[in-house]
Enzyme design. Structure first.
Site, PDB file in Angstrom:
ATOM      1  N   CYS A  12       0.857  -1.183   0.000  1.00  0.00           N
ATOM      2  CA  CYS A  12       0.000   0.000   0.000  1.00  0.00           C
ATOM      3  C   CYS A  12       0.901   1.243   0.000  1.00  0.00           C
ATOM      4  O   CYS A  12       1.779   1.381   0.861  1.00  0.00           O
ATOM      5  CB  CYS A  12      -0.899  -0.009   1.230  1.00  0.00           C
ATOM      6  SG  CYS A  12      -1.873   1.496   1.395  1.00  0.00           S
ATOM      7  N   ASP A  17      -0.516  -5.663   0.295  1.00  0.00           N
ATOM      8  CA  ASP A  17      -1.813  -5.896  -0.333  1.00  0.00           C
ATOM      9  C   ASP A  17      -1.738  -7.184  -1.144  1.00  0.00           C
ATOM     10  O   ASP A  17      -0.664  -7.568  -1.603  1.00  0.00           O
ATOM     11  CB  ASP A  17      -2.183  -4.731  -1.257  1.00  0.00           C
ATOM     12  CG  ASP A  17      -2.849  -3.591  -0.509  1.00  0.00           C
ATOM     13  OD1 ASP A  17      -3.428  -3.831   0.560  1.00  0.00           O
ATOM     14  OD2 ASP A  17      -2.779  -2.454  -0.993  1.00  0.00           O
TER      15      ASP A  17
END
Ligand SMILES: [Ca+2]
Ligand SMILES: [Ca+2]
Ligand SMILES: [Ca+2]
Ligand SMILES: [Ca+2]
Ligand SMILES: [Ca+2]
Ligand SMILES: [Ca+2]
Ligand SMILES: [Ca+2]
Ligand SMILES: [Ca+2]
Ligand SMILES: [Ca+2]
Ligand SMILES: [Ca+2]
Ligand SMILES: [Ca+2]
Ligand SMILES: [Ca+2]
Ligand SMILES: [Ca+2]
Ligand SMILES: [Ca+2]
Ligand SMILES: [Ca+2]
Ligand SMILES: [Ca+2]
Lengths: 139, 139, 139, 139, 139, 139, 139, 139, 139, 139
Positions: free
Chosen positions: D34, D41
């Site tokens: 992120c 992520d």
């Protein structure tokens, strides 16, 4: 007096011939014989039709299906034959027959055939959102 | 005399050439070799076709599939090759072949190819409501 | 004072008549009697409609469904009858009713009927990618 | 010598450029960071394309996906970026990329983007009956 | 400082406005109150849109959804209201909102509404074969 | 020379009689007649056994199942009868037969019967974690 | 002469009383009335029993279930009542009744009750590996 | 140098021999030949074991599985043979092998065999609540 | 007069206290607040109990669940708290509460707690064959 | 200040140490590196435990899982290592860790390990009927 298998298909009058509507029927108990070996074959049949003036009567449909039990038929031919018989009996606006035969030799075979009445046109389909049944508390 | 793998594909006469109908066949037992490493590859094949004058015979289809067992082939090429062989043997109005290869390197690959006979047009599809099998007492 | 079954269908005003939008309703508790034998029949009903000026009120829909409990009706006819009643009450732009009847004689029967308001045309459907709910951490 | 992550995408020659055919690839092992918080992520990527002269080579695709592991990217932007890279490498007739990101903040997000080669038109789709795999003895 | 519920919807700039692409968002945590009885209602929301110049920011979307927690709303009205708010904030090319409400009175209700930007036309859809995720070693 | 239905059950020698191991067999193609009405009945049979000195041969099992096709039998009785025949032929350490009959009169009936060799004791079961097949990239 | 609902439960003689075997019956068509409001309630019943000298006859079971259609009963009480009636009629070695009532007030309720004949002991269960039906070509 | 099929099974040292722990392995790519007809047979293997001092190395397990590709074996015998080989190589505290063979003659066959080290006893199982993966927002 | 949330739990008299029977209740509409951030939390609750002299009344259970809507509670603590309240109100022979909380931070959490009345012993369980609902024509 | 990966595991005080209760946690976002090749590995972790005086705090669990992202670990070893770390931090009465690794070389591997506090005994399990969530109107 007990019922007997028969190739006669009874019909009843369509209650709403003013409207194109669909009848969907599933018949999981079809069996006939292999014309080469005499061994039993099995299939589930799925019938969809849009009636015109006549609907097929379910008791007679059951006896008709039973009538194949001791006859020899090939997969592709018997699917087309059953469709032809149902079309002759009900003269529908549209009819589709799907036969899913049990696996043979490790290979799975389905056959789908359909009939349209001359001059009949389906209304353009209204596509809606579709939902799995009772999904409302499952996300 | 036991059967042998073969690239010959036998056919039989379409019982109802007057009608476009669909034959769906699943073949979960395809295996060949990787041309780079020699290691076995596996796939499930899904064949859909609308026959013209000839249907593929299932026993010979099984022996044809077997014939790839000791040959080296790439995923994309073998899918197109099998489609080409089936088209040459049956000269169908339409044929689609889907190959779902087993996972390799954490990546999943499927290939889909199809053939249409020159000048053949599918009838406009009649879209009907569709149902999961035997769902009638399940909501 | 407890509720009573009734054929009256209440409606309320469509909150957003400026827009074609879809309401999907599932009713798993439909039961009536077989007109031939008097035995109970069961079905799950699926109603989809695009309202015009009126929406059907759910409490009254429930009492309306209840009102069939002690009446005799054939499958094809009762599906068309309920659609007709709902169309008369709500005068929708579009309405589709699907009835999935419980299995009888080893055969499964569904009936689908629909109504379109004269002159109404659906907007061309925008086809999007579709996803199973909450599938994001399931591959 | 062990493999290294890389933004280079290798290709190989399409074995059957005479035909529009579809390649479907699933990549469940995508991860990046992120850009706001630096936290990892995760997503599963689904790639569908119709090759023109080049197909993407799977080993290099795997190393390309690996190259995002330590980079910061937003969901909407990285999906479009990967599609752009794949289009530049393979110059396909058609390509669609679907990214299903793992749930964040109780909200599930997917992104779908696609590219069409200028002047390319898909053949009209032949709609066939579809079947769940190996369903033949299950109705 | 802890977050607070709010009707303000934040947006960020579309990273690839040159392309029509789809964003799919699932929100399983919607709850409001029944305006008649004051009792809690629950729904899962599914949002699909094709952004124009703005995308909805997820943190603010979450706070926006939270803001309905203590408000009274009818099913059909609140679905259209949320769609209107999201359209006003993001001015998308296309947006569809699906609300699946938890069962009430034995009846399941879903509502689907959508918005199209004036003058926007979807590209004709390229229909591809579709596959269940990770199905490659499952037939 | 084609095969014929027969009540004879062939066996072969257990390859590993030193160990208790389980053989699980599914037979989806059982059909007989209702002794009251003469109408066809259908069932799927599930056979589990731990062989002693003999295993049942599959080809003869298939012909044995076929032999019921034109005979009348009640559900509870035929399940016990088939178990008795299989026990007599194979004299297993343990055998369980489950018959799932197709729905009749809206009611679903299954029958489960088992046999244990006198003096045989199962080893205490080692309980392990169980996994859905190929679930590893599905969460 | 058409059938009538009745509280009489017919039985027939157990064909194999020498063996403990299990009969499993599913009855998806149970409905009665709420004793407070008079509104219809629905449930699916699952009956499992090990017969002693008598088995319940299915036609009479169907008429017995029908007999509740116009009677008022609470969930917990009616489940125990039906179990008591079936135990009195068949005097089984063991019987378990499971009632799954349709959702009410957003809450789902099931009730499970069972009866054991005095002095009867179940044989120690032989635990076997279990398999999903027809899973053999699905991994 | 490419890999070759081999009956040699490599092992590595158990990293935590102080604890009974379970290793579950699925091998969907087993194939051998039918000793009668020479035709290919297919199975998915499931291996569960509790290691003692040695764990089976996966690369060598893959080459071992490959080594059956051109050999003839019966279902019951090959399952016991593979278990014997794995037990000899790893000398585990416990091992269970499940083989699910593809359908033959319309009949599905699975074989399950296991081995326990002399004197080894499983700890009494702690039974916990079990959950479907990622079910938390699905009810 | 509309209902109000309340911590009072009403009970009614067990209709069959002579028998240990199980009541299973699912409550998909639980929500409270995070005590740290004030943000909403969601869970589905599953309650199983064997009543002694009292059963919990469903309407009051619903109002009780509602009463948590604006209170702050941690996952582990609130599950034990609800179990304690239900035990105090109904004094059951046995009670188990399962709470499945919606995903937070990419992590899924469930909590299971249970209570046994002093001196109460469950009858030894009779293990029967289990079946998926309505599976009889599904193989 | 953004969070950082860490091997520190924070705990909080068990709110109900007077009772054995179960906490079930799913972590779909585990990734580390292969110690041989340096390539990324992925797994979903399932943690079940019965706390004694301490519960693991979820935010710190997430950062702990993150800390493996750039480390090399073998499957069997890392599963036992994580269990050891969690046991050291929480000193639970019972803990079980299940790791489902993504497919490698066409082979699927899971590892399950558990720890029991010296002297701790689980209460004998009360076996209840189990139900699929929200199945009540689905038969
Ligand atoms: Ca459709
Ligand atoms: Ca379609
Ligand atoms: Ca149902
Ligand atoms: Ca669609
Ligand atoms: Ca999920
Ligand atoms: Ca399609
Ligand atoms: Ca589509
Ligand atoms: Ca898979
Ligand atoms: Ca597995
Ligand atoms: Ca078991
Ligand atoms: Ca199958
Ligand atoms: Ca278990
Ligand atoms: Ca059980
Ligand atoms: Ca079926
Ligand atoms: Ca259990
Ligand atoms: Ca539901």
């Amino acid at each position: 007096m007990p019922s007997q298998p028969t190739k006669d298909l009874e019909t009843f009058e369509n209650p709403t011939p003013t409207r194109d509507f669909q009848i969907h029927i599933e018949i999981p108990e079809f069996t006939c014989l292999c014309p080469k070996t005499g061994q039993p074959d099995f299939a589930t049949l799925f019938l969809d039709y849009i009636p015109d003036q006549k609907c097929v009567e379910l008791k007679s449909l059951k006896l008709y299906i039973w009538s194949f039990r001791n006859e020899g038929h090939f997969h592709e031919a018997v699917t087309n034959r059953i469709l032809d018989d149902l079309v002759r009996a009900t003269e529908p606006r549209f009819m589709r027959l799907t036969a899913k035969f049990y696996v043979r030799g490790g290979i799975f075979t389905n056959v789908v055939a359909e009939h349209r009445k001359a001059g009949w046109q389906p209304q353009p389909r209204v596509e809606l959102a579709e939902f799995a049944p009772q999904s409302n508390t499952r996300g």
